[in-house]
Design an enzyme around this catalytic site. Structure first.
Site, PDB file in Angstrom:
ATOM      1  N   ASP A 254      -4.031  -9.215   1.571  1.00  0.00           N
ATOM      2  CA  ASP A 254      -2.983 -10.201   1.293  1.00  0.00           C
ATOM      3  C   ASP A 254      -3.590 -11.605   1.264  1.00  0.00           C
ATOM      4  O   ASP A 254      -3.734 -12.273   2.298  1.00  0.00           O
ATOM      5  CB  ASP A 254      -1.833 -10.127   2.307  1.00  0.00           C
ATOM      6  CG  ASP A 254      -0.864  -8.990   1.985  1.00  0.00           C
ATOM      7  OD1 ASP A 254      -1.079  -8.292   0.972  1.00  0.00           O
ATOM      8  OD2 ASP A 254       0.099  -8.815   2.741  1.00  0.00           O
ATOM      9  N   HIS A 386       7.192  -3.366   9.465  1.00  0.00           N
ATOM     10  CA  HIS A 386       6.316  -2.340   8.874  1.00  0.00           C
ATOM     11  C   HIS A 386       6.072  -1.154   9.830  1.00  0.00           C
ATOM     12  O   HIS A 386       5.042  -0.488   9.730  1.00  0.00           O
ATOM     13  CB  HIS A 386       4.976  -2.942   8.436  1.00  0.00           C
ATOM     14  CG  HIS A 386       5.120  -4.113   7.519  1.00  0.00           C
ATOM     15  ND1 HIS A 386       5.778  -4.039   6.309  1.00  0.00           N
ATOM     16  CD2 HIS A 386       4.717  -5.405   7.631  1.00  0.00           C
ATOM     17  CE1 HIS A 386       5.757  -5.219   5.722  1.00  0.00           C
ATOM     18  NE2 HIS A 386       5.143  -6.067   6.506  1.00  0.00           N
TER      19      HIS A 386
HETATM   20 FE   LIG Z   1       0.987  -7.051   3.545  1.00  0.00          FE
END
Ligand SMILES: [Fe+2]
Length: 533
Positions: A254, A386
């Site tokens: 990311d 997540h």
């Molecule tokens: Fe991510």
């Protein structure tokens, strides 16, 4: 306290509150509740006799006292259970989403001069470590395809040739992205290099790593999910200022978060390249791709995943016989780094699976004792954010990681910090109920470090109670430093960003999983045993 913690297994705060509530309910439906309360003597007139009232009041007071005792013990036990895992830091950061720095920020400044090279970055260029890939972007025209380089304090001047690529993404067209592999460098040597010959030249330098060997010290920085907010700038500044002096960055995915903008505005890929240049032009960042590199947007005619990332950031994947730039391995000093792609096919029979299966047994732990895996999505994560997303990866690869004594797995994705105990959950087969990870001194430590400081903000919420496998967790932005000392020991530190400073908030010694001593092996225990010991 530890025996209380053990006793309290299976009891949680809510169950205890439920017990208290049942007791209260029973009181309220008793004759005390219906007729009189001892602290309300005026209602004595409604009661039968004074002696009966006195008797029942004694019983009620005892019951109230019992209730108080039960509640207090319950709260202690609940707290004990919450504490039976690792440590959840009491330090709490502001959870407001971070703001991207504006386009006219000084950190995004375009270097002066016509067609001046910008977004300069380097990464390891081969398997062994004595090669680099130098990359840069020229905005107006291709410009020179040459890199001039030389060892420091040497009269030698060498020219290497680059190639360039461009890509279109929706209504954006990239500049000319140059990539220049430079091979056969001396190990452990400082090199200077110049890009932009013939136009506006810019000069940088890097140092190659020492040749691989079992006791070669080396220091890696760990950064993930950086983005380009004010917090991102703090994280990068703190890494640069850290006296531990990281020599290369293991980047856990990311990068720019350009996909946060309408049509994945790729101008934000350019700004990220200019923002990070101040570090990555001087030391290699080892790339792994995250979900924000996928840039899959068929609704705007962009169905090819990883298009901007793979054009801009090259990796030496072919040198390790990989067939994809998204998974590969490198040797660097005493470390063997395997980069895994969380967002590529990873099941049995896939190219990535076959490659990893063949790669792990190849590692010579007497040459590179430290076996490190980097990937974006964590396999162990006790944040709500997540949660369980990495379970497919865990089911597929944990057995291989344990079998081959991977030392540490670094991940990002969750915008917070967490370090696990060395754990293994490979006995679990969905029917045998052995689903509690066990502490195993030959299994990897899992570290989540997706806390670079991007526009999505921190992952604040944690699952409770903290699982026993989780050693430490804190929702703050920051960076990490892994200092490999020799074949047996490495020191890990995590630094939070705190009010303009970086503060060491978690650190531990890591002992090598392969070269682990028999004394350390003897302390292997299940997480449950750890909680009760
Ligand atoms: Fe991510």
């Amino acid at each position: 306290m530890t025996s209380l913690a053990s006793w309290s297994e299976g009891i949680n705060l809510w169950a205890l509150l439920e017990i208290c509530s049942l007791i209260l309910k029973s009181i309220s439906t008793s004759k005390f509740g219906k007729i009189i309360h001892c602290d309300d003597r005026n209602k004595l007139t409604t009661y039968k006799t004074l002696s009966t009232w006195n008797l029942d009041c004694k019983a009620e007071k005892k019951m109230r006292w019992d209730l108080v005792v039960i509640s207090v013990v319950g709260l202690i036990l609940s707290f004990a259970e919450i504490s039976s895992g690792g440590l959840t830091s009491s330090y709490v950061r502001n959870d407001e989403a971070s703001e991207d720095m504006p386009l006219d920020s000084d950190v995004f400044a375009v270097p002066p001069g016509y067609n001046a090279p910008q977004q300069v970055h380097i990464t390891q260029g081969d398997y062994e470590g004595n090669s680099v890939i130098i990359s840069w972007v020229t905005p107006d025209e291709p410009g020179s395809d040459e890199v001039l380089y030389w060892p420091d304090n040497s009269g030698l001047r060498i020219i290497a040739k680059s190639f360039h690529v461009r890509y279109k993404y929706y209504n954006y067209t990239s500049g000319y992205i140059h990539h220049c592999p430079i091979k056969n460098l001396e190990f452990d040597t400082k090199y200077n290099y110049v890009v932009g010959i013939g136009n506006t030249t810019r000069q940088f330098w890097f140092t190659t790593p020492p040749k691989s060997g079992p006791d070669v010290p080396y220091t890696f920085g760990l950064i993930g999910d950086l983005g380009q907010t004010y917090d991102s700038n703090r994280t990068l500044t703190h890494y640069e200022r850290n006296p531990a002096k990281g020599q290369a960055v293991l980047y856990v995915g990311d990068l720019s978060y350009a996909d946060h903008y309408p049509f994945h505005n790729n101008i934000r890929w350019d700004t990220w390249g200019r923002f990070t240049e101040r570090n990555v032009a001087y030391q290699p960042w080892i790339w792994s791709a995250g979900n924000h590199e996928i840039d899959w947007a068929p609704e705007i005619g962009e169905p090819k995943p990883f298009k901007p990332f793979t054009h801009r950031y090259h990796t030496p994947y072919e040198a390790s016989n990989s067939t994809s730039p998204l998974w590969y391995s490198i040797k660097r000093a005493s470390a063997y780094v395997i980069v895994v792609s969380t967002y590529s096919a990873l099941g049995t029979y896939t190219p990535q699976y076959f490659w990893i299966e063949r790669e792990l047994p190849k590692v010579d732990r007497n040459e590179t004792p430290w076996l490190i895996v980097i990937m974006h999505g964590p396999m162990y994560n006790s944040y709500e954010s997540h949660y369980m997303e990495g379970e497919n990866m865990r089911v597929q690869y944990e057995k291989l990681f344990v079998q081959h004594n991977v030392d540490v797995v670094f991940s990002g994705h969750v915008h917070a910090y967490e370090r696990s105990e060395p754990v293994s959950n490979i006995e679990y087969n969905i029917t045998n109920k052995k689903c509690s990870p066990k502490i195993d001194q030959t299994a990897p430590v899992y570290i989540t470090i997706g806390d670079g400081g991007n526009i999505e903000g921190l992952s604040i919420n944690m699952t409770e109670p903290q699982p026993n496998y989780s050693a430490f967790r804190e929702a703050s932005f920051g960076h990490g430093i892994l200092e490999i000392k020799n074949r047996t020991h490495a020191h890990w530190s995590w630094y939070r960003n705190q009010d303009g400073y970086f503060v060491n908030a978690d650190s531990t010694w890591l002992s090598n999983r392969y070269h682990v001593s028999s004394e350390e092996l003897s302390v292997s225990e299940s997480c449950d045993e750890k909680a009760s010991s």
